[in-house]
Scaffold this active site. Structure first.
Site: not given
Ligand SMILES: NC(=O)c1ccc[n+]([C@@H]2O[C@H](COP(=O)([O-])OP(=O)(O)OC[C@H]3O[C@@H](n4cnc5c(N)ncnc54)[C@H](OP(=O)(O)O)[C@@H]3O)[C@@H](O)[C@H]2O)c1
Length: 241
Positions: A139, A152
């Protein structure tokens, strides 16, 4: 450029957001995919939509044995493992003074131990086969710190350090850090502090859609074997953070 990625790619957290978009992007590029997350019904629907080159398994990245079984199942299904995309993550932000210890622990468990469990599950086979690629989704929080995001940001700084350590220790393995800015996904849906939840809604006014990050992952995977894309930061134009 269909068919440009002749690889078996494992993606954690593929049930929504960036992981789901990455599965779509890499499937369209010809990769064979093994996708995991806890919400099996969403993985099943995605795999059925994308076709028989995509297989899935329920996965909790905080459980080391489960991550091992995930990688073993991918190998059994496709006969090899080339790339692991450690994407699963959670972001229940709050001020430190709120003392939300359970949420701190969950972030550390998923965002740091989840990544380490993934690395541990593929590292021996990548070393044995003298090739492999680990893509960790960090991130902009790996590069900066802001109030309510101390823990975080700590987890994402750790992912950045671990990725660089992996790169330094293993000449045979490619290590890529993808650092998104704000992306419109469900991330932060579990924020329990109402003021922080409202702030997140404000931040999202300037956000990317997840396919922007998926294309960065694809870019890293499409490079020739001798090229290691170590870090990519992807923000919306004129981003505030
Ligand atoms: N969105 C942003 O603005 C942003 C910015 C910077 C970085 N990121 C990073 O991008 C990555 C993906 O996030 P996203 O934005 O796509 O959010 P998201 O839609 O909430 O996706 C998060 C994913 O992680 C999975 N997950 C959570 N806990 C888990 C566990 N214990 N075991 C296996 N899977 C798990 C969830 O699936 P289940 O709930 O089905 O397990 C979901 O598929 C993350 O690492 C986040 O920190 C996001």
């Amino acid at each position: 450029m269909a068919g440009s990625i002749d690889k078996v790619v494992l993606i954690t957290g593929a049930s929504s957001g960036i992981g789901e978009a990455t599965a779509r992007e890499l499937a369209s590029a010809g990769a064979r995919l093994f996708i995991g997350a806890r919400r099996g019904a969403r993985l099943k629907a995605l795999a059925e939509e994308l076709g028989e080159t995509v297989a899935w398994r329920e996965l909790d990245v905080t459980d080391a044995a489960d991550v091992e079984a995930f990688v073993t199942a991918a190998d059994a299904r496709f006969g090899r493992v080339d790339v692991l995309v450690n994407n699963a993550g959670v972001m229940p932000l709050s001020p430190l003074a709120a003392l939300k210890r359970d949420e701190w622990k969950r972030m550390i468990d998923v965002n740091i131990h989840g990544v380490l469990n993934g690395i541990a599950a593929v590292l021996p086979r990548f070393v044995a086969q003298q090739r492999g690629h680990v893509v960790n989704v960090a991130s902009v929080a790996a590069h900066m710190v802001m109030p309510t995001a101390a823990v975080y940001c700590g987890t994402k700084h750790a992912v950045r350090a671990i990725t660089e350590g992996l790169r330094q220790e293993h000449d045979e393995i490619r290590a890529t850090l993808i650092s998104p800015g704000v992306v419109a996904t469900d991330l932060g849906h579990d924020i329990t502090d109402p003021d922080v939840a409202a702030a997140l809604t404000g931040w999202r006014k300037k956000s990317l859609t997840p396919d922007a990050i998926a294309r960065a992952v694809r870019y890293a995977l499409e490079q020739p074997e001798g090229v290691d894309i170590n870090e990519v930061i992807v923000r919306p134009v004129a981003a505030d953070m």
